[in-house]
Write an enzyme that holds these catalytic residues in place. Sequence first.
Site, PDB file in Angstrom:
ATOM      1  N   LYS A   1     -21.877-101.582 -30.632  1.00 25.93           N
ATOM      2  CA  LYS A   1     -23.124-101.267 -31.313  1.00 25.93           C
ATOM      3  C   LYS A   1     -22.835-100.886 -32.768  1.00 25.93           C
ATOM      4  CE  LYS A   1     -26.144-101.520 -27.856  1.00 25.93           C
ATOM      5  NZ  LYS A   1     -27.347-102.369 -27.882  1.00 25.93           N
TER       6      LYS A   1
ATOM      7  N   LYS B   1     -34.180-109.525 -21.395  1.00 25.36           N
ATOM      8  CA  LYS B   1     -34.168-108.240 -20.691  1.00 25.36           C
ATOM      9  C   LYS B   1     -35.269-108.267 -19.633  1.00 25.36           C
ATOM     10  CE  LYS B   1     -31.090-106.276 -23.466  1.00 25.36           C
ATOM     11  NZ  LYS B   1     -31.487-105.278 -24.471  1.00 25.36           N
TER      12      LYS B   1
END
Length: 336
Positions: free
Chosen positions: A153, A250
Amino acid sequence: MDLGLKGYTIPLKHVFTISRESYTNQDTIIVSLAQNGKIGYGEATDNPYYGITVASMQEEINAIRPKIEAFDMDSPERFHAFLVNEGLSNFAICALDLAANDLYGKLQDKPLYEIWGTDTSRYPISNYTIGIDTIEKMVAKMKEVPWPIYKIKLGTDEDVRIVTELRQHTDAIFRVDANCAWSPEETIKNAPALKELGVEFIEQPLKADNWEGMELVAHNTVLPIIADESCILESDVEKCGMHFNGINIKLTKCGGLTPARRMIKQAKDLGLQVMVGCMTESTVGISAIAQLLPQLDYVDMDGAMLLAEEIATGVSMNPDGSVVFPTKPGSGISLL
C-alpha cells in the site's frame, strides 16, 4: 428459508493503513440462510468510504426479512435479482448472495467451483498485503509473513523509497496500490522505477472519477494499471476497458458472487486481466472468493490472514500461497 444475522468486531494483527484511513478492528456482518437442514453463510464488512456500517446492513436486511424467509432457494441468480429489486445496498446484497450461493452448493452437495464447471488444479496465488507504516515496520511485517507475492500500500511522500527498501529484503513479486492517492504525472514518473524494482502492476493510482487522467496514464506508463475504486458495478467494466489493463472486483462492492461472475466474463471478453480482491473479510468471505480462483488472473484474498481472531473454518492457505480447499460443499464454510 431461515435468516440469521450476527455482527462481529474482529481485531487486526496490526494497525492497517492505506492512503485515506487507518483501522485496528474490522466490523463485519455474517448472514446465515437455512433450508432443508443445510446452512449457507455470507459476509460483508463495513466501509466508511462507501458509508456502510454493520447496523445499516442489519436494518436493510431486517426490513425485508419476511420476504427473504418466504423465498425458496432454487437459484442464487433468481435470489440475487429479487434482492436487487428490493433496493438493498450492494454490501447487504453481497452478504445475502454469498450465503445463498453457499447454501445452494450445500443443497446440491457440491463445491461451487465444481457446479460452475471449473478446475482447481490451476489457480493464481494470493498476494499478502503490507499496509502503510514506517519503512522499518513495513519491513518487519513483510519478514513476519514470508510470501511469494506482496501487495504494498502506497500514497506517501516516499513511495519509491519504500519499495526500494522492501526490495532489499525479498525476491518476491511486488504489486503496489495507491488507493487513489497519486496524480497522473506522479504515476507516470513512478512507474519506471517501480518496474525496475520488480513491481508487476499498479492498482488504482488516481481518483476513481479521473477518467481523463487515467487515459493519459494508459498511454504513457510502463506498467499495467488495474482498476479498483473505478470498477464497482457491472456497468463500470466496459468503461474501465478503455482506460485500464485490468479490473479488481470486490464482492462487497458489486453485490456478491452472482454479479462478479458476470463481470469476469465481460472483462475477459474485453481482453482485460481479472483480479478479485478482499476487504479484510474473515474466512467466510475469503472462502467465497476462493470459489472463483480458476477463473482469475490475480487474486487478493489475504483478509483472514490479517485478522487476530478467526470466526469460521473454510478455505485456508499454506505458507507457499497454495490453497487448501475444504471437502465440504458450497463455499465450504462452518462457523466456529
